[in-house]
Design a protein around this motif. Structure first.
Motif, PDB file in Angstrom:
ATOM      1  N   UNK A 238      -5.876  -0.385  39.972  1.00 56.74           N
ATOM      2  CA  UNK A 238      -4.924   0.679  39.596  1.00 56.74           C
ATOM      3  C   UNK A 238      -4.932   1.783  40.639  1.00 56.74           C
ATOM      4  N   UNK A 239      -6.114   2.203  41.068  1.00 58.48           N
ATOM      5  CA  UNK A 239      -6.191   3.271  42.073  1.00 58.48           C
ATOM      6  C   UNK A 239      -5.677   2.781  43.429  1.00 58.48           C
ATOM      7  N   UNK A 240      -5.938   1.515  43.739  1.00 59.49           N
ATOM      8  CA  UNK A 240      -5.379   0.977  45.001  1.00 59.49           C
ATOM      9  C   UNK A 240      -3.859   0.977  44.945  1.00 59.49           C
ATOM     10  N   UNK A 241      -3.324   0.693  43.773  1.00 62.52           N
ATOM     11  CA  UNK A 241      -1.864   0.711  43.604  1.00 62.52           C
ATOM     12  C   UNK A 241      -1.314   2.126  43.823  1.00 62.52           C
ATOM     13  N   UNK A 242      -1.994   3.119  43.259  1.00 63.25           N
ATOM     14  CA  UNK A 242      -1.515   4.506  43.417  1.00 63.25           C
ATOM     15  C   UNK A 242      -1.565   4.916  44.891  1.00 63.25           C
ATOM     16  N   UNK A 243      -2.627   4.483  45.574  1.00 66.89           N
ATOM     17  CA  UNK A 243      -2.757   4.804  47.011  1.00 66.89           C
ATOM     18  C   UNK A 243      -1.616   4.163  47.798  1.00 66.89           C
ATOM     19  N   UNK A 244      -1.324   2.915  47.476  1.00 69.99           N
ATOM     20  CA  UNK A 244      -0.268   2.185  48.197  1.00 69.99           C
ATOM     21  C   UNK A 244       1.093   2.836  47.965  1.00 69.99           C
ATOM     22  N   UNK A 245       1.327   3.244  46.710  1.00 66.66           N
ATOM     23  CA  UNK A 245       2.618   3.883  46.370  1.00 66.66           C
ATOM     24  C   UNK A 245       2.817   5.157  47.165  1.00 66.66           C
ATOM     25  N   UNK A 246       1.772   5.981  47.227  1.00 66.67           N
ATOM     26  CA  UNK A 246       1.973   7.270  47.909  1.00 66.67           C
ATOM     27  C   UNK A 246       2.080   7.090  49.414  1.00 66.67           C
ATOM     28  N   UNK A 247       1.257   6.219  50.000  1.00 66.02           N
ATOM     29  CA  UNK A 247       1.314   6.077  51.460  1.00 66.02           C
ATOM     30  C   UNK A 247       2.657   5.510  51.911  1.00 66.02           C
ATOM     31  N   UNK A 248       3.370   4.892  50.961  1.00 69.56           N
ATOM     32  CA  UNK A 248       4.690   4.338  51.307  1.00 69.56           C
ATOM     33  C   UNK A 248       5.775   5.410  51.304  1.00 69.56           C
ATOM     34  N   UNK A 249       5.468   6.598  50.712  1.00 71.44           N
ATOM     35  CA  UNK A 249       6.536   7.598  50.585  1.00 71.44           C
ATOM     36  C   UNK A 249       6.150   9.001  51.027  1.00 71.44           C
ATOM     37  N   UNK A 250       4.924   9.201  51.514  1.00 73.48           N
ATOM     38  CA  UNK A 250       4.517  10.586  51.785  1.00 73.48           C
ATOM     39  C   UNK A 250       3.809  10.700  53.131  1.00 73.48           C
ATOM     40  N   UNK A 251       3.887  11.918  53.713  1.00 78.06           N
ATOM     41  CA  UNK A 251       3.268  12.151  55.030  1.00 78.06           C
ATOM     42  C   UNK A 251       1.868  12.744  54.847  1.00 78.06           C
ATOM     43  N   UNK A 252       0.862  12.166  55.508  1.00 78.55           N
ATOM     44  CA  UNK A 252      -0.518  12.643  55.359  1.00 78.55           C
ATOM     45  C   UNK A 252      -0.723  14.109  55.725  1.00 78.55           C
ATOM     46  N   UNK A 253      -0.051  14.564  56.785  1.00 77.67           N
ATOM     47  CA  UNK A 253      -0.266  15.954  57.196  1.00 77.67           C
ATOM     48  C   UNK A 253       0.389  16.910  56.192  1.00 77.67           C
ATOM     49  N   UNK A 254       1.560  16.519  55.680  1.00 75.12           N
ATOM     50  CA  UNK A 254       2.161  17.327  54.608  1.00 75.12           C
ATOM     51  C   UNK A 254       1.213  17.415  53.424  1.00 75.12           C
ATOM     52  N   UNK A 255       0.611  16.273  53.101  1.00 72.54           N
ATOM     53  CA  UNK A 255      -0.314  16.251  51.966  1.00 72.54           C
ATOM     54  C   UNK A 255      -1.435  17.259  52.187  1.00 72.54           C
ATOM     55  N   UNK A 256      -1.932  17.292  53.418  1.00 73.29           N
ATOM     56  CA  UNK A 256      -3.020  18.219  53.772  1.00 73.29           C
ATOM     57  C   UNK A 256      -2.557  19.673  53.660  1.00 73.29           C
TER      58      UNK A 256
END
Ligand SMILES: CC(=O)SCCNC(=O)CCNC(=O)[C@H](O)C(C)(C)COP(=O)(O)OP(=O)(O)OC[C@H]1O[C@@H](n2cnc3c(N)ncnc32)[C@H](O)[C@@H]1OP(=O)(O)O
Ligand SMILES: N[C@@H](CCO)C(=O)O
Length: 344
Positions: A238-256
């Motif tokens: 489940x957590x791997x799924x959530x990680x995959x979903x976000x990395x497909x739609x969001x920018x890491x630096x924005x997240x930071x």
């Protein structure tokens, strides 16, 4: 069918709390419904950390035709936050040299985000919003928006958000920041210039965050010790799924950038160490909502905000087993309190 449009406005010479001045900032926003003749039916919705302008999607059942925030009645505006990655200026936006800001993107605050939306308010020619509404980081944004000029908003609804973040939230944020910064593909934020993407760091950051968005009892109930496959638990999947979903739609630096902004959220900064004094200029018609099982921003912490706000304050605790993300999933309960608030 509600009319919907997507726009981008450019604001020149925008200064941040951190002392940076953007030559040009772009703010992307979507509108739903029609602004009436005297421009008196506008509602501003503030998205949360990884949200975007598509509020009728991520808050379907709360915002839309005939919903609590009725887009057939109100002119609903949802802007992407400063520092985001959905159209408003953020770390992947182009700097003066034609390259992405990357490591040159400045520290931005929740208050900067709100200040930018006061610029948008002026551009839209709105003298006073019916309401500003937001959940989680969106709640912090709504609070700062009202505090910057309460003449510009008649009602303020803060959902699952506090007046200031405490050590527990700072600690959870730190681990998420480190997860991204320690990713070999992060390159101090300049990863797009070298064609890299710190997806593993972003995914781990999201998994840490997601545990704060869900309640432990809810996870235990849903997943127990069930295995997906040998030595791989369902909850891990489940957590791997959530990680995959976000990395497909969001920018890491924005997240930071956004995680740091929320971590540093404190309405007292630059106003007063006394919370009641700091909130004296807030809206005078307030709705505060917390989620009973929220372990990111517990009802007790949200209640401190409700106690300190001026004027009329309602504090509703939504009963939900889900945890913090209940503000997104408990659409019937959220809608009921918002409808009462808006129609009162
Ligand atoms: C206010 C804002 O700005 S919101 C901004 C953020 N926006 C979003 O997050 C948009 C996407 N929205 C969502 O993820 C959801 O609507 C949330 C955040 C509200 C969570 O809602 P929930 O319905 O509780 O979803 P939940 O967290 O249980 O996850 C369900 C997903 O996990 C998957 N899942 C469940 N168990 C497992 C498992 N063991 N292994 C793998 N996947 C699993 C489901 O198939 C489902 O997949 P999907 O998301 O692709 O449909
Ligand atoms: N899960 C939502 C709310 C977090 O506060 C998001 O990702 O933005």
């Amino acid at each position: 069918m509600t009319t919907q449009s997507t726009s981008v406005e450019r604001i020149l010479g925008f200064g941040t709390d951190s002392g940076h001045t953007f030559g040009t900032v772009e703010i992307a926003y979507e509108t739903f419904g029609t602004l009436n003749a005297d421009r008196s039916n506008a509602i501003l919705i503030e998205h949360a950390l990884t949200g975007d302008t598509r509020v009728t999607e991520w808050w379907a059942g709360v915002v839309g035709p005939g919903e609590a925030v009725d887009t057939d009645k109100y002119f609903v505006v949802c802007a992407n936050s400063l520092g985001g990655c959905s159209g408003t200026t953020g770390p992947q936006s182009t700097y003066d040299d034609g390259l992405a800001y990357g490591s040159r993107f400045p520290r931005v605050s929740i208050r900067d985000m709100a200040r930018l939306e006061h610029n948008l308010t002026q551009i839209l020619g709105i003298d006073s919003w019916v309401a500003v509404i937001g959940g989680s980081m969106g709640g912090a944004r709504a609070l700062e928006f009202a505090l910057l000029d309460n003449r510009k908003v008649r009602k303020c609804a803060v959902i699952a958000a506090p007046a200031f973040c405490e050590a527990d939230q700072i600690a959870w944020a730190m681990m998420q920041e480190r997860a991204i910064e320690l990713d070999a593909d992060y390159y101090s934020g300049d990863y797009s210039a070298v064609g890299r993407f710190p997806g593993h760091g972003l995914g781990l950051a999201r998994q840490i965050a997601h545990l704060t968005y869900r309640n432990d009892a809810d996870l235990n109930e849903r997943f127990s010790r069930r295995l997906r496959s040998e030595d791989y638990y369902e909850v891990s999947s489940y957590l791997d799924h959530q990680a995959k979903k976000l990395t497909a739609r969001f920018d890491p630096h924005s997240y930071l950038v956004l995680t740091r902004a929320l971590r540093d959220h404190d309405v007292r900064r630059g106003r007063s160490s006394d919370l009641t004094v700091a909130l004296a200029d807030a809206c005078t018609d307030n709705l505060v909502v917390s989620v009973s099982s929220d372990r990111l921003f517990p009802p007790e912490q949200v209640g401190i905000l409700a106690e300190a706000l001026p004027g009329r304050v309602r504090h509703n605790v939504i009963d939900s087993p889900v945890g913090h993300d209940g503000f997104l999933t408990e659409t019937e309960k959220i809608s009921a309190v918002l409808a009462d608030f808006l129609n009162d």
